[in-house]
Design an enzyme around this catalytic site. Structure first.
Site, mmCIF file in Angstrom:
data_model
loop_
_atom_site.group_PDB
_atom_site.id
_atom_site.type_symbol
_atom_site.label_atom_id
_atom_site.label_comp_id
_atom_site.label_asym_id
_atom_site.label_seq_id
_atom_site.Cartn_x
_atom_site.Cartn_y
_atom_site.Cartn_z
ATOM 1 N N HIS A 135 35.291 42.406 51.837
ATOM 2 C CA HIS A 135 34.468 43.618 51.897
ATOM 3 C C HIS A 135 32.984 43.288 51.730
ATOM 4 C CE1 HIS A 135 38.085 46.068 51.761
ATOM 5 N NE2 HIS A 135 37.338 47.161 51.833
ATOM 6 N N LYS A 137 46.341 50.329 45.145
ATOM 7 C CA LYS A 137 46.957 50.878 43.936
ATOM 8 C C LYS A 137 45.855 51.265 42.947
ATOM 9 C CE LYS A 137 47.724 46.415 41.618
ATOM 10 N NZ LYS A 137 48.731 45.509 41.025
#
Length: 200
Positions: free
Chosen positions: A38, A103
């Site tokens: 990212h 998650k």
């Protein structure tokens, strides 16, 4: 709660129909990327350079799969904690990212960006990474190979990757939905395992 079998190619058709708590089996194309990847993607955006894949209407799974074995296309591919990507996600969402899989909860900035961009966030079943790998039919490293397991990978998946939609539109519901989703992880793991056994 409804159950859907959906293809990534039709994301614009189904994303508005989904509601929190829906169970979704995805097929099609999903990209893996964790925090290291990212950071590199955001740098490319800020420098107005070409990206490794088209962000518009894409799906990113926060995962760093292990090496493939036993004639599978990929190794274990369990979810990474999503908050590690929170500082990067708003910019990707503003540039067209439509769905994220991981998650745990998300920051207020990410939540606001999801609301603004009409994006969704799915919870993957923790501890089921080895089972998820059986749903991947092809895995291709497409960027940042120097990152090893954290390189960006293009996955082709069949309808075996199970996710629960835990956030869509309402900021006030995000913490409650995360709690509900992860309290249900144990029975969901059993559900996935039983489906795999049934196919043998």
């Amino acid at each position: 709660m409804k159950e859907y079998y959906l293809n990534s190619d039709n994301i614009n058709e189904w994303v508005e129909k989904l509601e929190k708590g829906d169970r979704v089996y995805l097929s099609g194309t999903i990209y893996t990327a964790r925090d290291a990847a990212h950071k590199k993607i955001v740098a490319l955006l800020e420098e107005n350079k070409p990206l490794p894949f088209e962000l518009q209407n894409s799906i990113i799974y926060y995962a760093g799969p292990t090496p493939a074995k036993n004639n599978l296309a990929i190794g274990s591919i369990g979810p990474t904690t999503s908050s590690r990507m929170d500082c990067f996600a708003p910019l990707l969402l503003d540039n067209g990212l439509k769905a994220m899989i991981g998650k745990g909860g998300r920051s207020e900035d990410v939540i606001s960006s999801m609301v603004k961009n009409k994006a969704v966030y799915f919870a993957a079943v923790g501890g089921a990474g080895a089972l998820y790998s059986g749903a991947v039919t092809n895995c291709e490293v497409i960027a940042f190979s120097e990152l090893g397991c954290e390189s960006v990978k293009k996955l082709t998946v069949k309808s075996g990757l199970w996710y629960k939609l835990i956030f869509k539109k309402h900021q006030k519901d995000i913490e409650y939905d995360v709690a509900i989703a992860f309290r249900q992880c144990a029975p969901c793991y059993s559900f996935v395992l039983n489906k795999v056994k049934a196919k043998k």
